[in-house]
Design a protein around this motif. Structure first.
Motif, PDB file in Angstrom:
ATOM      1  N   ASN A  91      -9.234  -9.679  -5.479  1.00 37.18           N
ATOM      2  CA  ASN A  91     -10.021  -8.757  -6.314  1.00 37.18           C
ATOM      3  C   ASN A  91     -10.103  -7.367  -5.691  1.00 37.18           C
ATOM      4  OD1 ASN A  91     -10.680 -10.303  -8.538  1.00 37.18           O
ATOM      5  ND2 ASN A  91     -12.241 -11.409  -7.383  1.00 37.18           N
ATOM      6  N   THR A 116      -0.821 -19.427 -10.655  1.00 32.06           N
ATOM      7  CA  THR A 116      -2.025 -19.198 -11.472  1.00 32.06           C
ATOM      8  C   THR A 116      -2.964 -20.394 -11.345  1.00 32.06           C
ATOM      9  OG1 THR A 116      -0.582 -19.880 -13.272  1.00 32.06           O
ATOM     10  CG2 THR A 116      -1.247 -17.580 -13.202  1.00 32.06           C
ATOM     11  N   GLY A 117      -4.220 -20.069 -11.163  1.00 29.90           N
ATOM     12  CA  GLY A 117      -5.271 -21.096 -11.057  1.00 29.90           C
ATOM     13  C   GLY A 117      -6.597 -20.375 -10.978  1.00 29.90           C
ATOM     14  N   ASP A 118      -7.376 -20.716  -9.992  1.00 30.85           N
ATOM     15  CA  ASP A 118      -8.685 -20.062  -9.830  1.00 30.85           C
ATOM     16  C   ASP A 118      -8.511 -18.617  -9.356  1.00 30.85           C
ATOM     17  OD1 ASP A 118     -10.028 -23.119  -8.402  1.00 30.85           O
ATOM     18  OD2 ASP A 118      -9.858 -22.435 -10.494  1.00 30.85           O
ATOM     19  N   ASP A 119      -9.563 -17.847  -9.546  1.00 29.65           N
ATOM     20  CA  ASP A 119      -9.624 -16.477  -9.054  1.00 29.65           C
ATOM     21  C   ASP A 119      -9.457 -16.471  -7.527  1.00 29.65           C
ATOM     22  OD1 ASP A 119     -11.666 -13.666  -9.255  1.00 29.65           O
ATOM     23  OD2 ASP A 119     -10.279 -14.247 -10.842  1.00 29.65           O
ATOM     24  N   HIS A 120      -8.683 -15.502  -7.013  1.00 29.02           N
ATOM     25  CA  HIS A 120      -8.593 -15.372  -5.545  1.00 29.02           C
ATOM     26  C   HIS A 120      -9.633 -14.333  -5.129  1.00 29.02           C
ATOM     27  CE1 HIS A 120      -7.164 -14.519  -1.521  1.00 29.02           C
ATOM     28  NE2 HIS A 120      -6.343 -15.550  -1.607  1.00 29.02           N
ATOM     29  N   ARG A 121     -10.634 -14.763  -4.367  1.00 24.21           N
ATOM     30  CA  ARG A 121     -11.785 -13.895  -4.114  1.00 24.21           C
ATOM     31  C   ARG A 121     -11.410 -12.577  -3.423  1.00 24.21           C
ATOM     32  NH1 ARG A 121     -15.982 -16.245   0.000  1.00 24.21           N
ATOM     33  NH2 ARG A 121     -16.655 -14.096  -0.210  1.00 24.21           N
ATOM     34  N   MET A 135      -3.600 -19.304  -4.783  1.00 25.21           N
ATOM     35  CA  MET A 135      -4.022 -19.387  -6.190  1.00 25.21           C
ATOM     36  C   MET A 135      -4.656 -18.070  -6.613  1.00 25.21           C
ATOM     37  SD  MET A 135      -3.254 -22.228  -7.429  1.00 25.21           S
ATOM     38  CE  MET A 135      -2.400 -23.561  -6.617  1.00 25.21           C
ATOM     39  N   SER A 162      -5.946 -15.884 -10.420  1.00 24.63           N
ATOM     40  CA  SER A 162      -6.233 -16.174 -11.831  1.00 24.63           C
ATOM     41  C   SER A 162      -5.325 -15.344 -12.747  1.00 24.63           C
ATOM     42  CB  SER A 162      -7.701 -15.842 -12.139  1.00 24.63           C
ATOM     43  OG  SER A 162      -7.901 -14.447 -12.009  1.00 24.63           O
ATOM     44  N   GLU A 163      -5.187 -15.815 -13.980  1.00 27.95           N
ATOM     45  CA  GLU A 163      -4.391 -15.101 -14.979  1.00 27.95           C
ATOM     46  C   GLU A 163      -4.984 -13.699 -15.180  1.00 27.95           C
ATOM     47  OE1 GLU A 163      -1.544 -13.947 -16.991  1.00 27.95           O
ATOM     48  OE2 GLU A 163      -1.394 -16.015 -16.257  1.00 27.95           O
ATOM     49  N   LYS A 164      -6.319 -13.644 -15.107  1.00 29.91           N
ATOM     50  CA  LYS A 164      -7.019 -12.359 -15.297  1.00 29.91           C
ATOM     51  C   LYS A 164      -6.596 -11.370 -14.196  1.00 29.91           C
ATOM     52  CE  LYS A 164     -11.704 -10.531 -16.078  1.00 29.91           C
ATOM     53  NZ  LYS A 164     -11.957  -9.788 -14.786  1.00 29.91           N
ATOM     54  N   GLN A 165      -6.531 -11.849 -12.963  1.00 28.07           N
ATOM     55  CA  GLN A 165      -6.114 -10.979 -11.859  1.00 28.07           C
ATOM     56  C   GLN A 165      -4.667 -10.529 -12.044  1.00 28.07           C
ATOM     57  OE1 GLN A 165      -7.261 -13.809  -8.721  1.00 28.07           O
ATOM     58  NE2 GLN A 165      -8.630 -12.236  -7.893  1.00 28.07           N
TER      59      GLN A 165
END
Ligand SMILES: NS(=O)(=O)/N=C1/NCCS1
Ligand SMILES: [Zn+2]
Length: 263
Positions: free
Chosen positions: A159, A151-156, A218, A220-223
């Motif tokens: 998505n 978990t960290g930044d969004d993985h583009r 990396m 994100s938690e959201k993903q």
């Protein structure tokens, strides 16, 4: 628990799989805990080579155990080779394992530490075997590339997958998912550990050359939370059970060697 009625719960989870799949207690089971300083470097091991340029993803599906993206494996060009592999192995599908909210969900662990999730890119030895099903029962039939998700930044690029998950919310749902190339999910380094193991899900065949990348990607938690929105239950069922913690814990090494690239 018979047929495909296995899961990750108390009644049908990893601790009882051996009742239907006795090989669960075999001597080359997966996943394992990887202990980096106990891995042996093997000078004969070369780099992993991935040729995914012409890969043709077909669909994305909820099979009641994970979310899986399937590929057209009639094309001989989409392969993994090198490393411990004597032949090129063809990409068949990829899928994920993950935890619950705030819990970790990788299958392999590194020095006892687990990651938030683990991606498995499943390949089969089409040089030696006629079908995936035949390869899946052979000791050198499959090569699974494991990639840790942290978990960290969004993985583009992830998505593209997480935005499609709402379309396969229910067990048994499948939808078109074309033009996705998993090259975009690789970390920058292809440094790896490798060992001989098994499928981590029933039927647990001991047919996998595991190649685990050291560097996580990396996300994100959201993903990750979107994976937990998937359901184990079918559309017409009243009960709605979320798909999470779909990972098998590490299994005994039984004297197996974990190898890595020599620096
Ligand atoms: N998690 S896993 O990749 O070891 N399990 C599989 N079952 C069918 C093909 S891959
Ligand atoms: Zn898997």
């Amino acid at each position: 628990m018979t047929g495909d009625h296995w899961g990750y719960g108390i009644e049908d989870g990893p601790s009882v799989w051996h009742k239907t799949y006795p090989i669960a207690q075999g001597n080359r089971q997966s996943p394992i805990d990887i202990v980096p300083h106990q891995a042996s470097c093997d000078p004969s091991l070369g780099p992993i080579v991935l040729n995914y340029d012409h890969c043709t993803s077909m669909n994305i599906a909820n099979n009641g155990h994970s979310v899986i993206v399937e590929f057209d494996d009639t094309d001989d060009r989409v392969v993994i080779q090198g490393g411990p592999l004597d032949n090129p192995y063809k990409l068949k599908q990829f899928h994920f394992h993950w935890g619950g909210k705030g819990c970790h969900g990788s299958e392999h662990t590194v020095a006892g530490n687990s990651y938030a999730s683990e991606l498995h890119l499943v390949h089969w030895n089409a040089v030696k075997y006629g079908t995936f099903e035949e390869a899946a029962t052979a000791p050198d039939g499959l090569a699974v590339l494991g990639i840790f998700l942290e978990t960290g930044d969004d993985h583009r690029w992830l998505n593209m997958i997480t935005d499609a998950l709402y379309m396969v919310k229910f067990k048994g749902s499948v939808t078109d998912f074309e033009g996705f190339n998993p090259m975009c999910l690789l970390p920058s380094s292809l440094d790896y550990w490798t060992y001989l193991g098994s499928l981590t899900t029933p039927p647990l065949y001991e047919s996998v050359v595991w190649i685990i990348l050291r560097e996580p990607i990396m996300v994100s938690e959201k993903q990750l939370s979107k994976f937990r929105m998937l359901l184990l239950t079918e559309e017409e069922e009243d009960q709605r059970i979320h798909m999470e913690n779909n990972f098998r814990p590490p299994q005994p090494l039984n004297g197996r060697k974990v190898l890595n690239l020599c620096v």
